[in-house]
Design an enzyme around this catalytic site. Structure first.
Site, short mmCIF file in Angstrom:
data_model
loop_
_atom_site.label_atom_id
_atom_site.label_comp_id
_atom_site.label_asym_id
_atom_site.label_seq_id
_atom_site.Cartn_x
_atom_site.Cartn_y
_atom_site.Cartn_z
N GLY A 14 0.64 -1.25 0.01
CA GLY A 14 0.02 -0.06 -0.12
C GLY A 14 0.74 1.18 -0.16
N SER A 15 1.94 1.30 -0.47
CA SER A 15 2.95 2.43 -0.29
C SER A 15 2.19 3.50 -1.42
CB SER A 15 4.34 2.23 -1.04
OG SER A 15 4.51 1.79 -2.19
N ASN A 16 1.74 3.18 -2.60
CA ASN A 16 0.86 4.00 -3.28
C ASN A 16 -0.51 4.77 -2.99
OD1 ASN A 16 2.03 4.66 -6.20
ND2 ASN A 16 2.51 2.41 -6.01
N MET A 91 -4.20 -6.45 -7.12
CA MET A 91 -3.77 -7.39 -7.96
C MET A 91 -4.91 -8.26 -8.31
SD MET A 91 -0.84 -6.14 -8.26
CE MET A 91 0.14 -7.09 -8.94
N ARG A 92 -6.10 -8.06 -8.35
CA ARG A 92 -7.19 -8.75 -8.97
C ARG A 92 -7.86 -8.15 -10.08
NH1 ARG A 92 -9.05 -13.06 -6.34
NH2 ARG A 92 -7.64 -12.68 -4.91
N LEU A 94 -10.78 -7.09 -12.20
CA LEU A 94 -12.08 -6.60 -11.92
C LEU A 94 -13.19 -7.11 -13.09
CD1 LEU A 94 -11.48 -2.91 -10.69
CD2 LEU A 94 -12.19 -4.88 -9.19
N ASN A 108 -5.55 3.63 -12.42
CA ASN A 108 -4.96 2.37 -11.85
C ASN A 108 -3.42 2.95 -12.04
OD1 ASN A 108 -3.81 -0.17 -11.23
ND2 ASN A 108 -3.57 -0.85 -13.34
N HIS A 110 0.40 1.59 -13.00
CA HIS A 110 0.84 0.23 -13.46
C HIS A 110 2.45 0.63 -13.83
CE1 HIS A 110 1.18 -3.55 -15.62
NE2 HIS A 110 1.87 -2.87 -16.63
N SER A 137 2.93 4.32 -15.41
CA SER A 137 1.67 4.86 -15.99
C SER A 137 0.41 4.86 -15.32
CB SER A 137 1.28 4.10 -17.28
OG SER A 137 2.65 3.87 -18.22
N GLU A 143 -12.51 -2.40 -19.45
CA GLU A 143 -12.64 -3.82 -19.47
C GLU A 143 -11.42 -4.57 -19.83
OE1 GLU A 143 -15.07 -1.58 -20.23
OE2 GLU A 143 -16.89 -2.11 -19.49
N ASP A 146 -5.11 -3.06 -18.42
CA ASP A 146 -4.10 -1.97 -18.60
C ASP A 146 -4.00 -1.36 -20.00
OD1 ASP A 146 -3.21 -3.03 -16.22
OD2 ASP A 146 -1.74 -4.36 -16.97
N GLU A 175 6.32 6.47 -8.83
CA GLU A 175 5.24 6.22 -8.70
C GLU A 175 4.56 6.89 -7.87
OE1 GLU A 175 3.60 1.84 -8.64
OE2 GLU A 175 5.54 1.51 -9.49
#
Ligand code: GAR
Length: 196
Positions: A14-16, A91-92, A94, A108, A110, A137, A143, A146, A175
């Protein structure tokens, strides 16, 4: 002007997320973080957020149909009044249905210079390809993995002797600068007509 209510989804460190929270605590931030949610109840970032008084929600998807799991996350986000979602090391994948419900309102970060290296192992792939520049990025989530509209990127040099780890550390520093800046710019551009 009222601050936009941001929900953040994490899966780990969770650093971002922390960089977004810290940036939100300035007077001129256009957003406040109203919920940090995770698919991993033991994600270190959850404890960091809770210690700072941010509401948290944890729901493991284990043993649950994906639709049910996502409905639980969706309900927690809506109860918290979330207007926009930032994925921060979530990391899942959607589902199309979830992305459709939040169309244009999920971003997001990336760890590659998209459209290069979508998916996992971005730093190893950049090193194997002999790239001399790497980076990160921020993009709108659609859908397709990335692949949504790019909102911002930051570059770093690839240095002789770099390993995936050393490159990841250098990219992560960028980031932490890029994500809060781009999220603020994105939410500053919103007008009331964008709200559901
Ligand atoms: C970050 O490098 C982020 O870009 C990456 O996971 C890391 C999470 O670190 N995200 C992805 O790979 C998403 N596909 P953090 O938990 O410390 O923010």
């Amino acid at each position: 002007m009222a601050k936009r209510k941001l929900g953040i989804l994490i899966s780990g460190r969770g650093s971002n997320m922390a960089s977004l929270v810290e940036a939100s605590r300035t007077n001129d931030s256009p957003y406040e973080v109203v919920l940090v949610a995770s698919d991993k109840p033991d994600a270190a970032g959850l404890e960091w957020a809770a210690e700072r008084g941010i509401p948290i929600f944890a729901q493991s998807p284990k043993g649950m149909p994906k639709a049910e799991y996502e409905a639980a996350i969706d309900s927690a986000l809506r109860k918290a009044g979330v207007e926009a979602i930032a994925l921060a090391g979530y990391m899942r994948l959607l589902s199309d249905a979830f992305v459709g419900r939040w169309q244009g309102r999920i971003v997001n970060i990336h760890p590659s210079l998209l459209p290069k290296y979508k998916g996992l192992d971005t730093h190893s792939r950049a090193l194997e390809a002999g790239d001399t520049v790497a980076g990160c990025s921020v993009h709108i989530v659609t859908e397709e993995l990335d692949a949504g509209e790019l909102l911002g990127q930051a570059e770093v040099p690839v240095l002789p002797g770099d390993t995936p780890h050393s490159l990841a550390v250098r990219v992560l520093e960028q980031e932490h600068l890029l994500y809060p800046r781009v999220v603020a710019e994105w939410l500053n551009r919103w007008d009331c007509s964008r709200l559901p």
